[in-house]
Enzyme design. Structure first.
Site, PDB file in Angstrom:
ATOM      1  N   ALA A 190       0.850  -1.208   0.000  1.00 43.68           N
ATOM      2  CA  ALA A 190       0.000   0.000   0.000  1.00 43.68           C
ATOM      3  C   ALA A 190       0.875   1.244   0.000  1.00 43.68           C
ATOM      4  O   ALA A 190       0.710   2.150   0.820  1.00 43.68           O
ATOM      5  CB  ALA A 190      -0.928  -0.003   1.211  1.00 43.68           C
ATOM      6  N   SER A 277       3.774  -3.988  -5.871  1.00 48.79           N
ATOM      7  CA  SER A 277       4.336  -2.623  -5.749  1.00 48.79           C
ATOM      8  C   SER A 277       4.913  -2.486  -4.347  1.00 48.79           C
ATOM      9  O   SER A 277       4.314  -1.895  -3.457  1.00 48.79           O
ATOM     10  CB  SER A 277       3.251  -1.578  -6.007  1.00 48.79           C
ATOM     11  OG  SER A 277       2.088  -1.888  -5.265  1.00 48.79           O
ATOM     12  N   ARG A 280      11.272  -0.130  -4.964  1.00 47.31           N
ATOM     13  CA  ARG A 280      12.101  -0.209  -6.171  1.00 47.31           C
ATOM     14  C   ARG A 280      13.566  -0.424  -5.810  1.00 47.31           C
ATOM     15  O   ARG A 280      14.004  -0.059  -4.716  1.00 47.31           O
ATOM     16  CB  ARG A 280      11.910   1.067  -7.014  1.00 47.31           C
ATOM     17  CG  ARG A 280      10.464   1.182  -7.491  1.00 47.31           C
ATOM     18  CD  ARG A 280      10.202   2.400  -8.332  1.00 47.31           C
ATOM     19  NE  ARG A 280      10.968   2.484  -9.552  1.00 47.31           N
ATOM     20  CZ  ARG A 280      10.662   1.848 -10.695  1.00 47.31           C
ATOM     21  NH1 ARG A 280       9.606   1.066 -10.757  1.00 47.31           N
ATOM     22  NH2 ARG A 280      11.416   2.004 -11.759  1.00 47.31           N
ATOM     23  N   HIS A 452      -9.494  35.140  -3.402  1.00 47.04           N
ATOM     24  CA  HIS A 452     -10.794  34.576  -3.029  1.00 47.04           C
ATOM     25  C   HIS A 452     -11.691  34.502  -4.249  1.00 47.04           C
ATOM     26  O   HIS A 452     -11.743  35.464  -5.028  1.00 47.04           O
ATOM     27  CB  HIS A 452     -11.470  35.463  -1.972  1.00 47.04           C
ATOM     28  CG  HIS A 452     -12.853  34.997  -1.646  1.00 47.04           C
ATOM     29  ND1 HIS A 452     -13.080  33.921  -0.811  1.00 47.04           N
ATOM     30  CD2 HIS A 452     -14.066  35.440  -2.060  1.00 47.04           C
ATOM     31  CE1 HIS A 452     -14.390  33.723  -0.715  1.00 47.04           C
ATOM     32  NE2 HIS A 452     -15.016  34.627  -1.464  1.00 47.04           N
TER      33      HIS A 452
HETATM   34  P1  FAD Z   1      14.918   6.894 -14.135  1.00 47.60           P
HETATM   35  O1  FAD Z   1      13.753   7.744 -14.434  1.00 47.60           O
HETATM   36  O2  FAD Z   1      14.680   5.485 -13.746  1.00 47.60           O
HETATM   37  O3  FAD Z   1      15.821   6.943 -15.451  1.00 47.60           O
HETATM   38  C1  FAD Z   1      16.971   6.176 -15.585  1.00 47.60           C
HETATM   39  C2  FAD Z   1      17.195   5.907 -17.056  1.00 47.60           C
HETATM   40  O4  FAD Z   1      18.484   5.329 -17.212  1.00 47.60           O
HETATM   41  C3  FAD Z   1      16.215   4.901 -17.645  1.00 47.60           C
HETATM   42  O5  FAD Z   1      15.804   5.324 -18.921  1.00 47.60           O
HETATM   43  C4  FAD Z   1      17.026   3.626 -17.755  1.00 47.60           C
HETATM   44  O6  FAD Z   1      16.569   2.770 -18.781  1.00 47.60           O
HETATM   45  C5  FAD Z   1      18.382   4.209 -18.081  1.00 47.60           C
HETATM   46  N1  FAD Z   1      19.508   3.322 -17.776  1.00 47.60           N
HETATM   47  C6  FAD Z   1      19.694   2.525 -16.703  1.00 47.60           C
HETATM   48  N2  FAD Z   1      20.867   1.912 -16.757  1.00 47.60           N
HETATM   49  C7  FAD Z   1      21.456   2.335 -17.900  1.00 47.60           C
HETATM   50  C8  FAD Z   1      22.700   2.064 -18.519  1.00 47.60           C
HETATM   51  N3  FAD Z   1      23.580   1.256 -17.964  1.00 47.60           N
HETATM   52  N4  FAD Z   1      22.968   2.667 -19.710  1.00 47.60           N
HETATM   53  C9  FAD Z   1      22.081   3.499 -20.301  1.00 47.60           C
HETATM   54  N5  FAD Z   1      20.891   3.791 -19.752  1.00 47.60           N
HETATM   55  C10 FAD Z   1      20.603   3.227 -18.566  1.00 47.60           C
HETATM   56  N6  FAD Z   1       8.044  10.455  -8.879  1.00 47.60           N
HETATM   57  C11 FAD Z   1       7.514  11.669  -8.658  1.00 47.60           C
HETATM   58  O7  FAD Z   1       8.226  12.594  -8.226  1.00 47.60           O
HETATM   59  N7  FAD Z   1       6.198  11.937  -8.923  1.00 47.60           N
HETATM   60  C12 FAD Z   1       5.368  10.976  -9.393  1.00 47.60           C
HETATM   61  O8  FAD Z   1       4.182  11.234  -9.618  1.00 47.60           O
HETATM   62  C13 FAD Z   1       5.887   9.683  -9.623  1.00 47.60           C
HETATM   63  N8  FAD Z   1       5.109   8.696 -10.111  1.00 47.60           N
HETATM   64  C14 FAD Z   1       5.645   7.468 -10.357  1.00 47.60           C
HETATM   65  C15 FAD Z   1       4.809   6.471 -10.827  1.00 47.60           C
HETATM   66  C16 FAD Z   1       5.306   5.208 -11.065  1.00 47.60           C
HETATM   67  C17 FAD Z   1       4.394   4.135 -11.589  1.00 47.60           C
HETATM   68  C18 FAD Z   1       6.696   4.953 -10.861  1.00 47.60           C
HETATM   69  C19 FAD Z   1       7.276   3.600 -11.161  1.00 47.60           C
HETATM   70  C20 FAD Z   1       7.531   5.932 -10.375  1.00 47.60           C
HETATM   71  C21 FAD Z   1       7.010   7.204 -10.113  1.00 47.60           C
HETATM   72  N9  FAD Z   1       7.815   8.233  -9.599  1.00 47.60           N
HETATM   73  C22 FAD Z   1       7.265   9.454  -9.350  1.00 47.60           C
HETATM   74  C23 FAD Z   1       9.233   8.023  -9.325  1.00 47.60           C
HETATM   75  C24 FAD Z   1      10.086   8.583 -10.487  1.00 47.60           C
HETATM   76  O9  FAD Z   1       9.681   7.951 -11.682  1.00 47.60           O
HETATM   77  C25 FAD Z   1      11.550   8.346 -10.213  1.00 47.60           C
HETATM   78  O10 FAD Z   1      11.907   8.868  -8.962  1.00 47.60           O
HETATM   79  C26 FAD Z   1      12.392   9.014 -11.286  1.00 47.60           C
HETATM   80  O11 FAD Z   1      12.072   8.526 -12.563  1.00 47.60           O
HETATM   81  C27 FAD Z   1      13.881   8.819 -11.020  1.00 47.60           C
HETATM   82  O12 FAD Z   1      14.599   9.472 -12.002  1.00 47.60           O
HETATM   83  P2  FAD Z   1      16.060   8.975 -12.428  1.00 47.60           P
HETATM   84  O13 FAD Z   1      16.485   9.899 -13.502  1.00 47.60           O
HETATM   85  O14 FAD Z   1      16.887   8.819 -11.224  1.00 47.60           O
HETATM   86  O15 FAD Z   1      15.855   7.506 -13.015  1.00 47.60           O
HETATM   87  P1  NAI Z   2       6.683   2.334  -1.683  1.00 46.95           P
HETATM   88  O1  NAI Z   2       7.968   2.279  -0.964  1.00 46.95           O
HETATM   89  O2  NAI Z   2       5.960   3.615  -1.794  1.00 46.95           O
HETATM   90  O3  NAI Z   2       5.652   1.318  -1.014  1.00 46.95           O
HETATM   91  C1  NAI Z   2       5.922  -0.044  -0.891  1.00 46.95           C
HETATM   92  C2  NAI Z   2       4.967  -0.614   0.130  1.00 46.95           C
HETATM   93  O4  NAI Z   2       5.039  -2.026   0.063  1.00 46.95           O
HETATM   94  C3  NAI Z   2       5.318  -0.208   1.555  1.00 46.95           C
HETATM   95  O5  NAI Z   2       4.163   0.255   2.212  1.00 46.95           O
HETATM   96  C4  NAI Z   2       5.858  -1.505   2.164  1.00 46.95           C
HETATM   97  O6  NAI Z   2       5.604  -1.604   3.546  1.00 46.95           O
HETATM   98  C5  NAI Z   2       5.092  -2.544   1.373  1.00 46.95           C
HETATM   99  N1  NAI Z   2       5.742  -3.850   1.298  1.00 46.95           N
HETATM  100  C6  NAI Z   2       7.051  -4.107   1.109  1.00 46.95           C
HETATM  101  N2  NAI Z   2       7.262  -5.455   1.055  1.00 46.95           N
HETATM  102  C7  NAI Z   2       6.045  -6.029   1.209  1.00 46.95           C
HETATM  103  C8  NAI Z   2       5.603  -7.387   1.234  1.00 46.95           C
HETATM  104  N3  NAI Z   2       6.448  -8.406   1.080  1.00 46.95           N
HETATM  105  N4  NAI Z   2       4.295  -7.631   1.419  1.00 46.95           N
HETATM  106  C9  NAI Z   2       3.410  -6.595   1.557  1.00 46.95           C
HETATM  107  N5  NAI Z   2       3.771  -5.295   1.553  1.00 46.95           N
HETATM  108  C10 NAI Z   2       5.075  -5.020   1.357  1.00 46.95           C
HETATM  109  O7  NAI Z   2       6.982   1.686  -3.111  1.00 46.95           O
HETATM  110  P2  NAI Z   2       6.170   1.699  -4.465  1.00 46.95           P
HETATM  111  O8  NAI Z   2       4.733   1.964  -4.249  1.00 46.95           O
HETATM  112  O9  NAI Z   2       6.594   0.462  -5.165  1.00 46.95           O
HETATM  113  O10 NAI Z   2       6.786   2.942  -5.201  1.00 46.95           O
HETATM  114  C11 NAI Z   2       8.195   3.045  -5.391  1.00 46.95           C
HETATM  115  C12 NAI Z   2       8.622   4.458  -5.351  1.00 46.95           C
HETATM  116  O11 NAI Z   2       8.194   5.150  -6.505  1.00 46.95           O
HETATM  117  C13 NAI Z   2       8.034   5.242  -4.188  1.00 46.95           C
HETATM  118  O12 NAI Z   2       8.840   5.129  -3.055  1.00 46.95           O
HETATM  119  C14 NAI Z   2       8.005   6.645  -4.677  1.00 46.95           C
HETATM  120  O13 NAI Z   2       9.188   7.265  -4.305  1.00 46.95           O
HETATM  121  C15 NAI Z   2       7.947   6.500  -6.184  1.00 46.95           C
HETATM  122  N6  NAI Z   2       6.620   6.899  -6.619  1.00 46.95           N
HETATM  123  C16 NAI Z   2       6.223   8.184  -6.404  1.00 46.95           C
HETATM  124  C17 NAI Z   2       4.978   8.605  -6.772  1.00 46.95           C
HETATM  125  C18 NAI Z   2       4.571   9.987  -6.453  1.00 46.95           C
HETATM  126  O14 NAI Z   2       5.429  10.785  -6.109  1.00 46.95           O
HETATM  127  N7  NAI Z   2       3.297  10.332  -6.572  1.00 46.95           N
HETATM  128  C19 NAI Z   2       4.036   7.714  -7.446  1.00 46.95           C
HETATM  129  C20 NAI Z   2       4.525   6.368  -7.583  1.00 46.95           C
HETATM  130  C21 NAI Z   2       5.791   6.010  -7.209  1.00 46.95           C
END
Ligand code: FAD
Ligand code: NAI
Length: 473
Positions: A190, A277, A280, A452
């Site tokens: 969650a 989920s 990561r 407002h």
């Molecule tokens: P990434 O975005 O992961 O980019 C890394 C890139 O490097 C990728 O394209 C990868 O393929 C590439 N790469 C990796 N290894 C290599 C290599 N060896 N050579 C070449 N390329 C490589 N964060 C928010 O702030 N707001 C949100 O609403 C939000 N929503 C999310 C929703 C979901 C479903 C998920 C999964 C994540 C979300 N996040 C959100 C988290 C956010 O996506 C990450 O924190 C962010 O993308 C991290 O940025 P980064 O540049 O570090 O890495």
């Molecule tokens: P998360 O860290 O937000 O949540 C993972 C959840 O899974 C935690 O509550 C944890 O206690 C639970 N969990 C872990 N192992 C478990 C198990 N074996 N069984 C049951 N529950 C378990 O990770 P999530 O949702 O995968 O997202 C990864 C990251 O991506 C987030 O930490 C966030 O930084 C980023 N993200 C940000 C968003 C935003 O800013 N709106 C949207 C989506 C992702």
């Protein structure tokens, strides 16, 4: 072999922003990214391809559908038998992703950044420079870098019990690409992804059950705000169970069976789709870090100091691949800061003012300390809480759930934390971030004029409430 002042590995919000800032500062810059979407290299990383942007597109589509089916009638708007065309919704999402990704390529051209495609790894360090090898579908080339910024991001953590196949057992990629609404969906974890993607499919009609290992809901958020969110998500039909221990999971290709334990009792859930989920993991596997002696910790994160410096001279790492919250804006800000440090500037990064937003309905957003943290740290504080229920704009919107809470130091009145649940708090939180960056007191916010009718008046009221002089509460 091409030579660059700065080579960025990874084209996500950390890497591409670092590359743009480095180029702005006059460095010859290349950015290497290996992400492939629909058989094409696609810049933007997790955030743009399978994270922030597509998830918000689906959240908006599903929210529109939920409003049409549940709340438009209050406005006198009705429509017989509304239908959701999932294929069209996914097509729209794809369009948004492509547009954004092409936009990064455009920015690279504009800033004269060399865009390189393929998987990058360290080959060697020679005469104070780094040789980076790039594998583009089997064709290997090399570049030489004076500075390297590693921004390789993260990937979803898998459950040891079952691999994801993105057909029935999904990670974020699969959950963003379901071509039909599953009758039922189990979400393990969650956290942010579980709640956002669970909301999407629940709004479209799926029966969503969320199983969470932790005994508390959203432990990182302020307790009062988390409670308000839990209450409302439950009302919307998400069944959220805390304190579970996940056992065996099987996938027969049609359905997924999840065995778990709750309070010592064995339980079983059979669903069409399972979303895993549970957090990561950083992408450091393919980097060949050992070739240059780049230090990686036991959890796979690149070890960095407060300035994102690694153990190697002129090698930096930012974003999800290093410590700190896995958020796109954190990654981007680190990218800017590293490029500026390479240029000899001295920017700083304050983890305490990184905003958090979860885009559920209601949204939840916060910055700074929670009440639990202040109590644990023994810091005396006062609080002001104001509800959206008393706000005219929120009532007009038809979305008046939630509140804004400001926590300020008892002694100095400096704002220490702001917690919001309610409509558009993803936007409202920026005012709190600015206030905290400028070390504002709650009185400062109380004395600022807010338009407002606007939702921001709730923040104003919460600031007034810190001094027990709320006007509308
Ligand atoms: P990434 O975005 O992961 O980019 C890394 C890139 O490097 C990728 O394209 C990868 O393929 C590439 N790469 C990796 N290894 C290599 C290599 N060896 N050579 C070449 N390329 C490589 N964060 C928010 O702030 N707001 C949100 O609403 C939000 N929503 C999310 C929703 C979901 C479903 C998920 C999964 C994540 C979300 N996040 C959100 C988290 C956010 O996506 C990450 O924190 C962010 O993308 C991290 O940025 P980064 O540049 O570090 O890495
Ligand atoms: P998360 O860290 O937000 O949540 C993972 C959840 O899974 C935690 O509550 C944890 O206690 C639970 N969990 C872990 N192992 C478990 C198990 N074996 N069984 C049951 N529950 C378990 O990770 P999530 O949702 O995968 O997202 C990864 C990251 O991506 C987030 O930490 C966030 O930084 C980023 N993200 C940000 C968003 C935003 O800013 N709106 C949207 C989506 C992702």
């Amino acid at each position: 072999m091409q030579n660059f002042d700065v080579v960025v590995i990874g084209g996500g919000p950390g890497g591409y922003v670092a590359a743009i800032r480095a180029a702005q500062l006059g460095f010859s810059t290349a950015c290497i990214d290996g992400y492939v979407r629909n058989d094409k290299y696609s810049l933007g990383g997790t955030c743009l391809n399978v994270g922030c942007i597509p998830s918000k597109a689906l959240l908006q589509s599903s929210e529109n559908f939920a409003e049409l089916t549940h709340s438009f009638a209050d406005h006198g708007i009705s429509c017989d038998n509304p239908k959701m065309d999932v294929a069209k919704m996914l097509e729209r999402k794809e369009g948004i992703v492509s547009k954004n990704s092409n936009g990064i390529s455009f920015l690279f051209k504009k800033n004269k950044i060399t865009e390189l495609h393929g998987w990058a790894s360290f080959k060697a360090a020679e005469s104070g420079k780094y040789i980076i090898s790039i594998n583009d579908n089997g064709t290997v080339s090399e570049v030489v870098a004076t500075h390297v910024i590693v921004a390789t991001g993260s990937n979803s953590r898998q459950l040891p019990q079952i691999p994801t196949d993105n057909i029935n057992v999904l990670d974020n990629e699969g959950a963003l690409d379901l071509n039909a609404v599953p009758a039922n969906l189990c979400v393990i974890g969650a956290g942010v992804i579980g709640l956002e993607m669970g909301s999407v499919w629940s709004r479209l009609g799926s029966k969503v059950t969320v199983l969470e290992a932790a005994p508390t809901f959203m432990g990182a958020a302020d307790e009062q705000a988390a409670k308000e969110l839990l209450k409302n998500l439950t009302k919307q039909g998400l069944e959220i169970t805390l304190g579970v221990k996940i056992g065996e999971i099987s996938n027969d290709g049609k359905q997924v069976t999840v065995n778990y334990e709750l309070n010592g009792e064995a339980k079983q859930l059979v669903v069409d789709k399972l979303l895993v989920s549970i957090g990561r993991v950083p992408n450091t596997n393919g980097l060949n870090a050992e070739a240059v002696g780049l230090k990686i910790d036991e959890r796979g994160f690149i070890v960095v100091d407060a300035d994102c410096k690694t153990n190697l001279p002129n090698v930096w790492a930012i974003g999800d691949v290093v410590r700190g919250p896995m958020l796109a804006h954190k990654a981007s800000e680190e990218g800017v800061i590293v490029a500026e440090r390479i240029a000899g500037q001295h920017p700083h990064f304050d983890f305490n003012t990184v905003p958090w937003v979860v885009y559920t309905n209601p949204e939840i957003a916060w910055v700074g300390k929670t009440e639990q943290q202040l109590k644990a740290d023994g810091i005396a504080y006062k609080k002001g809480v104001a509800n959206f229920m008393a706000n005219g704009r929120a009532l007009g919107l038809g979305n008046s759930i939630g509140f804004v809470k400001i926590l300020a130091c008892e002694e100095t009145d400096r704002i220490l934390g702001v917690h919001m649940v309610g409509p558009f708090v993803s936007e409202l939180i920026s005012e709190a971030v600015v206030a905290m960056e400028f070390m504002a007191s709650s009185e400062d916010l109380a004395r600022i004029i807010h338009a407002h009718p606007s939702l921001s008046e709730v923040t104003h009221e919460a600031a007034l409430a810190c001094d027990k002089r709320q006007l509308h509460g």
